[in-house]
Structures are given as structure tokens and as C-alpha cells.
Design an enzyme around this catalytic site. Sequence first.
Site, mmCIF file in Angstrom:
data_model
loop_
_atom_site.group_PDB
_atom_site.id
_atom_site.type_symbol
_atom_site.label_atom_id
_atom_site.label_comp_id
_atom_site.label_asym_id
_atom_site.label_seq_id
_atom_site.Cartn_x
_atom_site.Cartn_y
_atom_site.Cartn_z
ATOM 1 N N HIS A 217 -4.445 -6.333 7.300
ATOM 2 C CA HIS A 217 -5.531 -5.576 6.663
ATOM 3 C C HIS A 217 -6.714 -6.484 6.319
ATOM 4 O O HIS A 217 -6.743 -7.656 6.679
ATOM 5 C CB HIS A 217 -4.982 -4.843 5.446
ATOM 6 C CG HIS A 217 -4.162 -3.638 5.825
ATOM 7 N ND1 HIS A 217 -4.458 -2.367 5.411
ATOM 8 C CD2 HIS A 217 -3.068 -3.520 6.626
ATOM 9 C CE1 HIS A 217 -3.584 -1.513 5.913
ATOM 10 N NE2 HIS A 217 -2.721 -2.201 6.656
ATOM 11 N N GLY B 154 0.818 -1.200 0.000
ATOM 12 C CA GLY B 154 0.000 0.000 0.000
ATOM 13 C C GLY B 154 0.853 1.252 0.000
ATOM 14 O O GLY B 154 0.481 2.275 -0.585
ATOM 15 N N HIS C 118 10.208 -0.200 -13.664
ATOM 16 C CA HIS C 118 11.454 0.397 -14.148
ATOM 17 C C HIS C 118 11.289 1.603 -15.065
ATOM 18 O O HIS C 118 12.259 2.311 -15.326
ATOM 19 C CB HIS C 118 12.322 -0.652 -14.866
ATOM 20 C CG HIS C 118 12.564 -1.881 -14.066
ATOM 21 N ND1 HIS C 118 13.332 -1.893 -12.922
ATOM 22 C CD2 HIS C 118 12.110 -3.156 -14.221
ATOM 23 C CE1 HIS C 118 13.367 -3.124 -12.414
ATOM 24 N NE2 HIS C 118 12.630 -3.907 -13.167
#
Length: 389
Positions: A191, A61, A218
Site C-alpha cells: 500500500h 486494514g 479484548h
Amino acid sequence: MTDAIKSITLAEDTISRQELITLCDWILEGNRLTKSTQTVDFEQEFSDWIGSKYAVFTNSGSSSNLLMIAALKEASRLRNNKVIAASVSWVTTVAPLLQLGLEVFLCDCDPANLGLDLFHLEEICEKEKPSALMLCHVLGHANHMDEILAICKRHDVILLEDSCEALGSVFKDKKLGTIGVAGSFSFYYGHHISTIEGGMVVTDDSDLHQVMLSLRSHGWSRDLSPERRDVLTYQYQVDEFRNLYTFYYPGYNLRSTDLQAFIGRSQLKKLDEITKIRSRNFEHYSELLDGYFTQASNTKILSSFAYGTFVKNRMEVFEVLKAASIECRPLICGNIARHPFWLKTQGALALPNADKVHDFGIYLPNHHNLTRTDIERVAETFTQIAIPT
């Protein structure tokens, strides 16, 4: 000989034993573990479930927050260097903004839902003219979304939602995280659902989606649509041989894996039921802890992350709960402006509502494996010692 007291933890068996067995079987079949088709399928299934056009699976997250703001910057969407962030949030709600060289203004929290304080938000917007806002839906509760959307429209501010604690919560007819330009989610073990580590960004903006796909890997073009690849290769005169190793953006490696996507696809099937249980648990806590602060928000469906409240004698409460094998913790991490990383470079701020969260906030366990009996034990132990503010 007496039985050991059952520990009531902040998270418990988020990934079930059966899911782990199924995962082991899948691994032993010789499937590819790095990012591949499972990731693509998970992204599609998640976007269908959440109600967004696009989803990008990341390694956390925290990375999802970084990816959202980096994509806005690379896509030249930020008209200036100023952004607002929620003071009651998480370090990686705010840190990516600082790391990308933005000037961050922390907004105090609303005293009821612990999201953004509307008066302070309007004041910052009028004075600083920021380009973006990163809010946080605290413990699954919606901010004052209608009012915040109106403020953002009035001041030309891009809205981003850190919804890492709000997976499954609904405001009106939209799931939190799908209301702004982009929203983030966390699939950490503690979570609502887990891919061990992992996260997701959702958006309806096709251009931002393509930029995020590239930045995640990338800065290359491998994950992009054929049309977007063609534009880039033509623009920079890159031939087919060099294209796979040409970097169009200063990207990151924020990818997750197919192993984690496989778990995520299994977890997603349970999410509606998990949301119902968490909501029911919150209501039971509210009934038992009458007289203590409880969050209140205009949240149509509350996928409660934990039960947050305030107490005057927090350390004493912590010790009593710990002795009873009940986990608790500060309410998220209190006020971001009180943490060393902020104070070292940004200085102290007067945020009275967030300071109250910092000094008196505590949250109690809520997860889908918690029973009514567990909640009653937590509440009974808590009320024996806790002094409400």
C-alpha cells in the site's frame, strides 16, 4: 553478457533500507515492542495529518473494517440488521459484515469511478431501508460523495469509508476516509505506506472512538479516557483491583505493536511526496494509454493506488507482461458477488458494471519508486498486445 531485465513490480521498497536500519537501532536500544507510547504518538500524528479528531491503530486494514462495524453494533447505532457494501471492493470489506450477522446488499459499481452506482444505491435504500453503507474508494478514486451523502441523509444511512486504497486522496477539501462517520486504511506492504502489517480507523465521533479502543483490546477499559472508565466502573460496580481484568465488550485482539507504529511514524513523513508521485504517474499512464478505459472521478488530489483499465484479452496480456518481468493483477478482485465465499451463502447477483470489472479488469503498477521510463516500458509492452473493450 546482457544485463537482466529490470522487474517492474506492483510494490517496491515500501519501507526503505534506511528506515529498517533506524528501526534496528531503536529495537536494540531496548524499547518496548508491544503496544505503548509509539502507538499513541502514531495515532495522534496520523489523525493530525488526515484531519480527523481520533485515530485507532490496528493490526490490518481488514481489522479496521471489522472494528468500524463492530463498534457501530456495540454502540447500538444500527437501527436494523441491513447494510450495503460495494461490489467492487475486497473480501474483508464485506466479510466482517457477514461475520457479524448482518444482511448484506451489494451495490453495483459506477462505470466511471468504479465506486458506487448511484441509481442502484438509491434503489437499495428505497427498498431495503438499510442502517449503514460501506463504500470503497477504488484505486484511490473518490466516489460521487456529494450525491452519496445526500442519499445517506435522505434514507438515514450511516456512511463508512473503506479508504485502504485511497490514502492521501482528497475530495474537495477533505481527505478520503474523513467524510463518513468512520474510515479505514491499510498499511500492508503493497500500500501507499507500510507498517509491514497494520491499519487505522479514523473518526470524529468520540463515543465510537472509545468503543473502538475497548473492542481493539479484548473489551477492557485500559485505553479509555478516565471519564469513560469511571462511567463503566460505576455502572457495573467494578473496583480498582478488578477493573484491568474486566471486559465490558465482547472484544477482539486487533492491536498492532510499537515496532510497527515506529515504522509508521517514519513512513508518515514521506506520505505527501508519495501522493504527489502516484498522482503524477497516473497522469503519465493516462497519456500513454489513450484509447483504453481510464478511471475518472471528481478527486481533487488523486493518491493513485494503481492504474486500472479493461482489456478483452486479459490472459494474453498477463502472459506478455509476465514474460517482460512486469507485474499486473485483476482490478482489486473483480466482483465480490462472483467469489465462492459469497456464492456459497448469498447466491448469484446481476451486477453488470461489476461483472465487467470482474471479466475484463486489470491493473498496472503504480508506486513512488516507479520512474517515467518504467511507466513507458509498461505502456509500450501493454499496448503491443492489449485489446481495449
